[in-house]
Design a protein around this motif. Sequence first.
Motif: not given
Length: 128
Positions: A54-83
């Motif tokens: 019940g107590q709020e915490v801030v999870m300071m997360m960092e993504f693993q290194g990424i080697d990808a190109l996103i084409p112009s006009g494409h968006g980015i979507r984040f999907v959260l789950s428990d695993t």
Amino acid sequence: SGLITAHLTAVPAFDGGQIFIEMQDGESGMRIGHATMDIRYHAGGSEPQTVIPGQEVVMMMEFQGIDALIPSGHGIRFVLSDTGEDYLAPACGSACTVHVLPSLSEVTLPLVDRSSTPILTVPSPTEE
């Protein structure tokens, strides 16, 4: 370009649990990268901390290194789950839900605005 971070304000329902974030190409759904964190390590370090349900915490997360190109006009979507794919479920099972508060959370995406000029010019082999 650079280190993508997610600082998630979260409320645990148990002394444990984890968040898995998958970053996807918004058009194709292709997996670009991921980040995962056990809530007991929300403040960093190598020793788990007790979290109070019940107590709020801030999870300071960092993504693993990424080697990808996103084409112009494409968006980015984040999907959260428990695993996530290739990860074990939390040791406390499904009883340790972590609720993320999106309006109090922040994702940082460093951007580079590049011209059409090549960054690296590869020399042509010389003929002898």
